[in-house]
Design an enzyme around this catalytic site. Structure first.
Site, PDB file in Angstrom:
ATOM      1  N   HIS A  87       0.839  -1.199   0.000  1.00 36.86           N
ATOM      2  CA  HIS A  87       0.000   0.000   0.000  1.00 36.86           C
ATOM      3  C   HIS A  87       0.876   1.251   0.000  1.00 36.86           C
ATOM      4  O   HIS A  87       0.380   2.360   0.169  1.00 36.86           O
ATOM      5  CB  HIS A  87      -0.896   0.034   1.243  1.00 36.86           C
ATOM      6  CG  HIS A  87      -1.953  -1.031   1.258  1.00 36.86           C
ATOM      7  ND1 HIS A  87      -2.728  -1.330   0.174  1.00 36.86           N
ATOM      8  CD2 HIS A  87      -2.383  -1.845   2.268  1.00 36.86           C
ATOM      9  CE1 HIS A  87      -3.579  -2.295   0.499  1.00 36.86           C
ATOM     10  NE2 HIS A  87      -3.387  -2.613   1.758  1.00 36.86           N
ATOM     11  N   ARG A 109      -9.286   3.107  -7.385  1.00 31.93           N
ATOM     12  CA  ARG A 109     -10.715   2.904  -7.180  1.00 31.93           C
ATOM     13  C   ARG A 109     -11.374   4.225  -6.811  1.00 31.93           C
ATOM     14  O   ARG A 109     -10.747   5.116  -6.234  1.00 31.93           O
ATOM     15  CB  ARG A 109     -10.944   1.884  -6.058  1.00 31.93           C
ATOM     16  CG  ARG A 109     -12.392   1.436  -5.946  1.00 31.93           C
ATOM     17  CD  ARG A 109     -12.587   0.441  -4.828  1.00 31.93           C
ATOM     18  NE  ARG A 109     -13.947  -0.100  -4.845  1.00 31.93           N
ATOM     19  CZ  ARG A 109     -14.447  -0.903  -3.939  1.00 31.93           C
ATOM     20  NH1 ARG A 109     -13.709  -1.284  -2.914  1.00 31.93           N
ATOM     21  NH2 ARG A 109     -15.690  -1.339  -4.020  1.00 31.93           N
ATOM     22  N   MET A 208     -13.910 -16.464  -5.650  1.00 28.73           N
ATOM     23  CA  MET A 208     -12.759 -16.149  -4.813  1.00 28.73           C
ATOM     24  C   MET A 208     -13.165 -16.095  -3.340  1.00 28.73           C
ATOM     25  O   MET A 208     -12.396 -16.484  -2.457  1.00 28.73           O
ATOM     26  CB  MET A 208     -12.146 -14.813  -5.243  1.00 28.73           C
ATOM     27  CG  MET A 208     -10.859 -14.469  -4.513  1.00 28.73           C
ATOM     28  SD  MET A 208     -10.133 -12.920  -5.076  1.00 28.73           S
ATOM     29  CE  MET A 208     -11.343 -11.739  -4.461  1.00 28.73           C
TER      30      MET A 208
END
Length: 281
Positions: A87, A109, A208
């Site tokens: 990150h 995003r 997933m």
């Protein structure tokens, strides 16, 4: 589950390494798409071998640069190509990154959805500071007073990075549609239509979510209490509409427009196409 934080300031990298970077938190909790990429990339690199995501927890198959289970692990001994997740903002990357310039997949995003995921992340993570009233936490988020700093600085830093030919920019919104072929091309891993279709099917959010090696069901409750919120929650676009009030959304829009006034992309359609002008800088 990572139990110790180890900061790798001098990690050795090679030009065949792959790094997935997003603004923090778990990814819808693919918050920004990292967990999704930790599923997609190993499958592509392995030529679609399901064992690549069925035999290793995602934090072991694509370990984090900022923390890992074993602080003494020598990442240089991992088999090539090595895959990492982080990150980190661009300027926070370790020295070796800037020397050998590995390939990077940078996932972006809509920040309203990022904030929404952040709220749920905090609610289920005992070690994280609780958010308090949503309006107050929204101000902290917009001011960058959260883990890894400002979303705006994070995105701007990576969009202004040098060697853009080594970076693939993709949005979470695009990943929901179709991304396997494009990612495989970027990683220079030619795959046949059948393999691509199988990987895409395998990486559908609903599938997933059932993978115990990816859904963090093995994580102890003192780290992730999934009784309060699932780690892999929805995997949808636009859930902020169910989280923010009208006033909060309007305030978010105002701050957003001010902070990205020198960038040519839109909040409502956050796709790579919106970043074309930025990438020319």
């Amino acid at each position: 589950m990572p139990q110790k934080r180890c900061f790798f300031t001098n990690i050795l990298t090679t030009d065949v390494d792959k790094i997935v970077d997003t603004f923090p938190l778990k990814k819808e909790k693919t918050h920004n798409g990292t967990t999704w990429m930790q599923e997609i990339v190993p499958l592509i690199v392995s030529g679609g071998d399901p064992a690549s995501v069925e035999t290793l927890y995602n934090w072991d198959r694509v370990p984090w640069l900022e923390f890992h289970t074993d602080c003494n692990e020598d990442f240089s001994k991992r088999p090539s190509p090595r895959m990492f997740a982080t990150h980190f903002q661009h300027h926070m990357m370790p020295p070796g990154f800037f020397e050998v310039k590995p390939k990077v997949i940078y996932v972006m995003r809509n920040p309203k959805d990022v904030f929404t995921s952040y709220i749920h992340q905090h609610s289920m993570t005992p070690l994280m500071v609780q958010t308090g009233p949503q309006r107050e936490f929204l101000h902290k988020f917009l001011d960058g007073k959260v883990a890894f700093g400002s979303w705006f600085d994070h995105v701007k830093g990576w969009l202004n990075a040098e060697d853009k030919e080594r970076i693939m920019y993709i949005s979470y919104e695009e990943m929901i549609m179709d991304s396997v072929t494009r990612i495989a091309q970027f990683l220079e891993k030619p795959l046949g239509p059948e393999v691509i279709e199988k990987i895409a099917e395998r990486c559908l959010f609903k599938n997933m979510k059932q993978n115990k090696m990816s859904n963090y069901s093995a994580a102890p409750r003192e780290f992730l209490d999934q009784r309060k919120s699932e780690f892999l929650r929805k995997g949808v676009v636009g859930d902020w509409k169910n989280q923010l009030t009208v006033a909060e959304a309007e305030h978010f829009d105002a701050v957003y427009k001010d902070k990205i006034k020198d960038f040519n992309f839109l909040l409502t359609e956050l796709t790579v196409a919106d970043f074309i002008e930025v990438l020319k800088v």
